[in-house]
Design a protein around this motif. Structure first.
Motif, PDB file in Angstrom:
ATOM      1  N   HIS A  82       7.798  -8.210   1.375  1.00  0.00           N
ATOM      2  CA  HIS A  82       6.580  -7.626   0.822  1.00  0.00           C
ATOM      3  C   HIS A  82       6.284  -8.209  -0.559  1.00  0.00           C
ATOM      4  CE1 HIS A  82       6.565  -4.841   4.137  1.00  0.00           C
ATOM      5  NE2 HIS A  82       7.757  -4.377   3.797  1.00  0.00           N
ATOM      6  N   THR A  85       1.024  -7.545  -1.075  1.00  0.00           N
ATOM      7  CA  THR A  85       0.488  -6.427  -0.310  1.00  0.00           C
ATOM      8  C   THR A  85      -0.966  -6.211  -0.691  1.00  0.00           C
ATOM      9  OG1 THR A  85       2.649  -5.326  -0.196  1.00  0.00           O
ATOM     10  CG2 THR A  85       0.706  -3.970   0.198  1.00  0.00           C
ATOM     11  N   LYS A 203       2.184   1.004   9.049  1.00  0.00           N
ATOM     12  CA  LYS A 203       1.727  -0.354   9.348  1.00  0.00           C
ATOM     13  C   LYS A 203       2.884  -1.328   9.527  1.00  0.00           C
ATOM     14  CE  LYS A 203      -0.004  -2.710   5.945  1.00  0.00           C
ATOM     15  NZ  LYS A 203      -0.939  -3.171   4.871  1.00  0.00           N
ATOM     16  N   ASN A 204       3.953  -1.121   8.755  1.00  0.00           N
ATOM     17  CA  ASN A 204       5.084  -2.055   8.800  1.00  0.00           C
ATOM     18  C   ASN A 204       6.209  -1.604   9.732  1.00  0.00           C
ATOM     19  OD1 ASN A 204       4.528  -4.264   6.683  1.00  0.00           O
ATOM     20  ND2 ASN A 204       4.010  -2.390   5.572  1.00  0.00           N
TER      21      ASN A 204
END
Length: 287
Positions: A82, A85, A203-204
């Motif tokens: 990440h 983002t 989402k991840n």
């Protein structure tokens, strides 16, 4: 540790402004301030420049975990993927202090305290730091710097004969730093950052139930020995218990809710394998 951080300041963006270069703001912003314009230009780039100088000062005055430290290894394992983002470039470091805290800056710098990593597992850390990233993506950190900067700069502009500010003094920067440390995000901003955290987890592919669990940890701490201090400090923020309930409601609505069980917490560096010494074969001499 040379700077005193507020215990349980997880939900606040904290900045240090000492010895900051006052010329990093654009000339356009400075000129508008000198004229006393209330809606002066303060871009994301201006906020990021202030934050970058700030975080460099803080890193220089706090014990930062090295790349081979167990805390750094764990944080990089969780957030290495990440690095960016929602278009915001991020960088992460650990402060080796026992305070329970984490914060993010307008330039994308995220700093996590060892004390927080000692009490939260991987998913809970993802939820908390996801919240902090939300403040950056939502421009909360930019707006907080702008408010503090505008207040101090305009006060001096109003009392100046020329009405023009060329640079900010160390005293002004100190006032801005104090204002930023004392500032708190609004309830609306906190709620939006909570939503960002939940969406980030979902989402991840992370366990969204860790969002509720992280807030339960904060709730339990607020009911402990430091409850009166923590209650006062968080008076302008949504109650941790309510925030946990809200996260549970979202997970239930999405059909994803289940009681979260905290996983093992390990901040130790992997043990280095000791190379084996080759055994020499004995040879016998022929007679």
């Amino acid at each position: 540790m040379k700077k005193k951080f507020i215990v349980l300041g997880i939900l606040f963006a904290v900045f240090g402004f000492a010895k900051m270069n006052a010329q990093i703001l654009s000339n356009k912003a400075m000129g508008a301030l000198g004229k006393g314009v209330s809606g002066f230009t303060f871009s994301d780039a201006d906020a990021a420049a202030l934050a970058k100088e700030s975080i460099a000062e803080m890193d220089a005055n706090n014990p930062v975990a090295g790349p081979t430290d167990g805390y750094s290894i764990r944080l990089n394992r969780l957030f290495g993927k990440h690095a960016s983002t929602d278009g915001v470039a991020l960088n992460y470091k650990v402060y080796l202090v026992k305070d329970i805290n984490a914060f993010a800056c307008a330039d994308g710098s995220v700093r996590v305290f060892a004390g927080l990593m000692d009490i939260m597992d991987d998913n809970q850390l993802l939820a908390v730091i996801g919240h902090e990233i939300g403040h950056v993506v939502n421009h909360d950190t930019r707006d907080a710097i702008k408010a503090a900067y505008k207040k101090e700069a305009l006060l001096d502009a109003a009392s100046s004969q020329s009405g023009k500010i060329e640079t900010l003094t160390g005293s002004q920067l100190g006032k801005i730093g104090s204002a930023m440390i004392d500032s708190k995000h609004s309830r609306k901003q906190e709620s939006e950052a909570d939503s960002f955290s939940y969406d980030f987890m979902k989402k991840n592919g992370y366990d969204v139930n860790a969002v509720e669990s992280a807030f339960r940890i904060l709730q339990n701490l607020s009911e402990g020995a430091e409850s009166s201090f923590i209650t006062k400090m968080m008076s302008s923020h949504p109650d941790s218990g309510k925030r946990a309930d809200d996260a549970k409601k979202r997970a239930t609505k999405d059909g994803l809710y289940k009681e979260y069980v905290q996983q093992k917490i390990d901040n130790t560096a992997p043990a280095k394998a000791t190379p084996k010494t080759p055994v020499k074969k004995k040879t016998t001499k022929k007679k």
